[in-house]
Design an enzyme around this catalytic site. Sequence first.
Site, PDB file in Angstrom:
ATOM      1  N   GLN A  16       0.546  -1.209  -0.115  1.00 37.14           N
ATOM      2  CA  GLN A  16       0.070  -0.077  -0.135  1.00 37.14           C
ATOM      3  C   GLN A  16       0.958   1.199   0.048  1.00 37.14           C
ATOM      4  OE1 GLN A  16      -2.075   1.394   3.713  1.00 37.14           O
ATOM      5  NE2 GLN A  16      -3.958   1.247   2.659  1.00 37.14           N
ATOM      6  N   ALA A  63       6.849  -4.749   5.217  1.00 40.72           N
ATOM      7  CA  ALA A  63       6.316  -5.023   6.949  1.00 40.72           C
ATOM      8  C   ALA A  63       5.552  -6.219   6.730  1.00 40.72           C
ATOM      9  CB  ALA A  63       5.802  -3.700   7.338  1.00 40.72           C
ATOM     10  N   TYR A 132       2.194  -8.262  16.457  1.00 41.12           N
ATOM     11  CA  TYR A 132       2.388  -7.303  15.680  1.00 41.12           C
ATOM     12  C   TYR A 132       3.042  -5.958  16.246  1.00 41.12           C
ATOM     13  CZ  TYR A 132       1.859  -3.557  12.338  1.00 41.12           C
ATOM     14  OH  TYR A 132       2.055  -2.361  11.771  1.00 41.12           O
TER      15      TYR A 132
END
Length: 304
Positions: A16, A63, A132
């Site tokens: 993104q 990531a 995360y």
Amino acid sequence: MAGRSERLVITGAGGQLGSHLTAQAAREGRDMLALTSSQWDITDPAAAERIIRHGDVVINCAAYTDVDGAESNEAVAYAVNATGPQHLARACARVGARLIHVSTDYVFDGDFGGAEPRPYEPTDETAPQGVYARSKLAGEQAVLAAFPEAAVVRTAWVYTGGTGKDFVAVMRRLAAGHGRVDVVDDQTGSPTYVADLAEALLALADAGVRGRVLHAANEGVVSRFGQARAVFEECGADPQRVRPVSSAQFPRPAPRSSYSALSSRQWALAGLTPLRHWRSALATALAAPANSTSIDRRLPSTRD
């Protein structure tokens, strides 16, 4: 200010943020090497040593971002979010390159000890919740330990508003439908338009800021509920269709912070222009047709 003669190297260029950053850099005519995660596995230390060269400005957009999936894939999350960035930092330090590492608001938990919440400063104590969040904080720490001159940029609630799976894109599709939409009103943060973030990262690259942790997010604070209603308003839908609910009604594998808004004060003190207000950015994102906000996944020509 650093010159444009430096080669910009983008990891995670198919994602993104990476795809929008690549597109913006191409529009500006920058010398650039943009590689997707399939083209450059940042968990491979040899790849970083092979690709990064003296004078490069590396922006790490690679990531593992599946917040809930990380709970059952801890090893993968840490490999991509912590070990991989460490490899990049070591390679940059060795050859004399610069590194901008992108991190997240998830490193904060929203607990102000009973005090009134206010946007987090980079120096505030971190308290990551979930795999995360912990892996991203570990990545920040690994980068700065290996290469103290690196810059770490935390951002928050990044969206395109197009055809993807981000929050604004989903709300945009729901606004075009009918019926009630339940959205949590106990999660508050800083929505960030991906195009604004891409421009901010390029400005940081040009400024030559080193050895800092900074926050880059659109100005202002809003709950997910408030953000959803704003999307409906911008789309010409009835915002009253959006109804507030608690996070307890939508249990998820990974915990979410109740408050993670980010302050841009240090960004401004570093001589950088803060991102515009989130509502203005949202209007821009939603002014274009949904499919026009999606980046062509074919990367522009780059050279080694």
